[in-house]
Structure formats: C-alpha cells, structure tokens
Design a protein around this motif. Structure first.
Motif, PDB file in Angstrom:
ATOM      1  N   LYS A   1     -83.669  16.508  -2.945  1.00  0.00           N
ATOM      2  CA  LYS A   1     -83.398  17.432  -4.057  1.00  0.00           C
ATOM      3  C   LYS A   1     -83.172  18.848  -3.546  1.00  0.00           C
ATOM      4  CE  LYS A   1     -85.235  19.291  -8.380  1.00  0.00           C
ATOM      5  NZ  LYS A   1     -83.847  19.480  -8.851  1.00  0.00           N
TER       6      LYS A   1
ATOM      7  N   ASP B   1     -79.501  20.342  -3.984  1.00  0.00           N
ATOM      8  CA  ASP B   1     -79.321  21.486  -4.878  1.00  0.00           C
ATOM      9  C   ASP B   1     -78.790  22.704  -4.125  1.00  0.00           C
ATOM     10  OD1 ASP B   1     -80.288  19.907  -6.895  1.00  0.00           O
ATOM     11  OD2 ASP B   1     -82.241  20.897  -7.047  1.00  0.00           O
ATOM     12  N   ARG B   2     -79.296  22.915  -2.915  1.00  0.00           N
ATOM     13  CA  ARG B   2     -78.864  24.093  -2.156  1.00  0.00           C
ATOM     14  C   ARG B   2     -77.368  24.047  -1.873  1.00  0.00           C
ATOM     15  NH1 ARG B   2     -80.486  25.906   4.062  1.00  0.00           N
ATOM     16  NH2 ARG B   2     -79.198  27.795   4.068  1.00  0.00           N
ATOM     17  N   TYR B   3     -76.868  22.876  -1.507  1.00  0.00           N
ATOM     18  CA  TYR B   3     -75.461  22.750  -1.138  1.00  0.00           C
ATOM     19  C   TYR B   3     -74.596  22.207  -2.282  1.00  0.00           C
ATOM     20  CZ  TYR B   3     -76.909  23.741   3.627  1.00  0.00           C
ATOM     21  OH  TYR B   3     -77.423  24.350   4.747  1.00  0.00           O
ATOM     22  N   ARG B   4     -75.210  22.069  -3.450  1.00  0.00           N
ATOM     23  CA  ARG B   4     -74.487  21.618  -4.650  1.00  0.00           C
ATOM     24  C   ARG B   4     -73.738  20.317  -4.393  1.00  0.00           C
ATOM     25  NH1 ARG B   4     -72.036  27.409  -6.953  1.00  0.00           N
ATOM     26  NH2 ARG B   4     -74.058  28.470  -7.098  1.00  0.00           N
ATOM     27  N   LEU B   5     -74.452  19.367  -3.825  1.00  0.00           N
ATOM     28  CA  LEU B   5     -73.832  18.086  -3.497  1.00  0.00           C
ATOM     29  C   LEU B   5     -73.636  17.246  -4.748  1.00  0.00           C
ATOM     30  CD1 LEU B   5     -75.733  17.026  -0.243  1.00  0.00           C
ATOM     31  CD2 LEU B   5     -73.583  18.300  -0.453  1.00  0.00           C
ATOM     32  N   SER B   6     -72.573  16.470  -4.741  1.00  0.00           N
ATOM     33  CA  SER B   6     -72.327  15.500  -5.807  1.00  0.00           C
ATOM     34  C   SER B   6     -73.306  14.339  -5.681  1.00  0.00           C
ATOM     35  CB  SER B   6     -70.899  14.974  -5.692  1.00  0.00           C
ATOM     36  OG  SER B   6     -70.759  14.226  -4.477  1.00  0.00           O
TER      37      SER B   6
ATOM     38  N   ARG C   1     -75.259  13.120  -2.241  1.00  0.00           N
ATOM     39  CA  ARG C   1     -76.706  12.909  -2.147  1.00  0.00           C
ATOM     40  C   ARG C   1     -77.024  11.482  -1.698  1.00  0.00           C
ATOM     41  NH1 ARG C   1     -79.492  17.098  -5.904  1.00  0.00           N
ATOM     42  NH2 ARG C   1     -77.738  18.475  -6.368  1.00  0.00           N
TER      43      ARG C   1
END
Length: 240
Positions: free
Chosen positions: A46, A50-55, A59
């Motif tokens: 998480k 969240d930091r890298y705004r992964l899809s 993830r």
C-alpha cells in the motif's frame, strides 16, 4: 466439450505487452527494500503503491513478482527449467492452466525475482473462457506426452466451478496423447503438493514453493517459451 481440432503451435496468440516505466522500476526497488527489512507485505504494498500511484496491475506485479532477497534465493534453489526423465510429477493444475489461458488473453506476464513465470491474475477461481481452457489443456497433454515422465498426477481444486467437466476433458486429452496421468479433484490441493513425496512438482504458487521439499518445474513457462516462442521480462532486472 470443444469440437476444435488439436491445437496448432504455429497459431500463436498475441504476446502480452508488459513494459516497465521509471515509476514502476523505482517502486520495485522500494518494495524490495521494505521486504528485505521484513516490513509487512500488505502495508509495504500500500505504501509503495500509493506513493507511485500504481494501477491495480502495477500493484499485482509487485505483489506477485517481487519477493525478498532471501525468499527469492530459496525458491530459485528449488526451480528446475526442464523436467526430469522418468520423474513422477505432481501438477498444480489450475495454477498452470490459469497462467496459460491468461497468456491467451494478453494479461501482463513477467518472470518474478524467484525465477518463476507469473501474471497479474484475474481468473478469481473460475474459468470464463472454456474454449481457451480446453485449447490449453490439449497443449498441456501434448507437451507432457513428450517429457518421458513415469507418471503424472494432475490436481484440480474441487470447489472451482465446472471442475468435474474440466477433469473429464483432461482425462480424455491425456488418454489421446498416451500420457500416464491421473486427474484428481481435491479440496486443499496446496496441501497435497506441498507434502508431495515425489521428487518434482509443477506450480508457480509461491506459498506451495516455500513449503515443499520437492524440486519445482515451471511447466507453464516451459510450454509458452517452447511452443509459442514467448518471451517475458524479468523483474529482477529492475532491482539489480
């Protein structure tokens, strides 16, 4: 039952398009660092996601593809890239067949840091594409017929929808290809494979690999590389 002819290995599906951008590469390095420091998997996923705004797919590639350094080394020590002549092979049937059918549908696929082929998943314990499943079941039977194994035990999870019909299809496919195979419907397939008394199992399930004392054959990768000339990106290259 499908009325399709035996699969033609020349009729390759579109290979999955898996590319890694700079953000994902940085996420992979940060996620591995946290795992190596023994931070909890869910919290690490998480935080990094969240930091890298992964899809969702990004993830899942981290979750299924990046293992700690120690876990990767343990699994790699069990991995064999080719089957052993005369071996008795226990197969995690749905794990192998879900991977093969996901390839047909172009799901992102990659070589995890422990050397095993994995994808982002999406089957959720059911087979939506029965024609694709049967096509790949026939490919598995044909491939196994060429490996000179003493016996194959093909495990299917009984709770999966239509598992009885799929078991019957597989038995017919193995019989056509003269494979000495037993297809077993079981609850708790993971336990049977983790406690397998033979020398070789086929799965890419990291939980089973961690528990088993057998060597592990990546059958799905073997089939896709040899029969479909597939190539998959290694996640280990991102954290080297």
């Amino acid at each position: 039952m499908s009325d399709a002819k035996s699969p033609s290995f020349a009729e390759n599906p579109r290979p999955p398009d898996t590319k890694f951008d700079d953000a994902f590469a940085a996420a992979a390095r940060d996620y591995r660092m946290l795992l190596d420091k023994e931070y909890p998997v869910d919290a690490s996923l998480k935080l990094v996601g969240d930091r890298y705004r992964l899809s969702h797919n990004g993830r899942m590639m981290l979750y299924r593809g990046i293992l700690s350094r120690s876990a990767s080394q343990i699994n790699l020590a069990k991995l064999v890239r080719a089957s052993w002549e005369g071996a008795e092979l226990g197969i995690d049937g749905y794990n192998v067949l879900f991977t093969l059918t996901n390839y047909l549908h172009g799901h992102p696929m990659f070589i995890a840091t422990d050397g095993f082929l994995r994808d982002v998943g999406g089957a959720h314990g059911r087979i939506a594409d029965h024609r694709g499943f049967e096509r790949m079941a026939e490919v598995v039977a044909e491939m196994l017929s060429q490996l000179n194994l003493s016996k194959v035990t093909f495990f299917l999870d009984a709770p999966v929808s239509s598992s009885g019909k799929q078991a019957a299809f597989l038995r017919e496919a193995f019989a056509r290809c003269a494979v000495n195979a037993e297809v077993r419907l079981e609850n708790g397939v993971d336990h049977f494979l983790a406690c397998w008394e033979g020398e070789l199992i086929a799965t890419a399930d990291s939980a089973i690999i961690a528990r088993t004392s057998a060597h592990v054959f990546d059958l799905a990768r073997y089939i896709l590389e040899r029969q479909f000339n597939a190539h998959f990106p290694p996640l280990a290259s991102l954290i080297a």
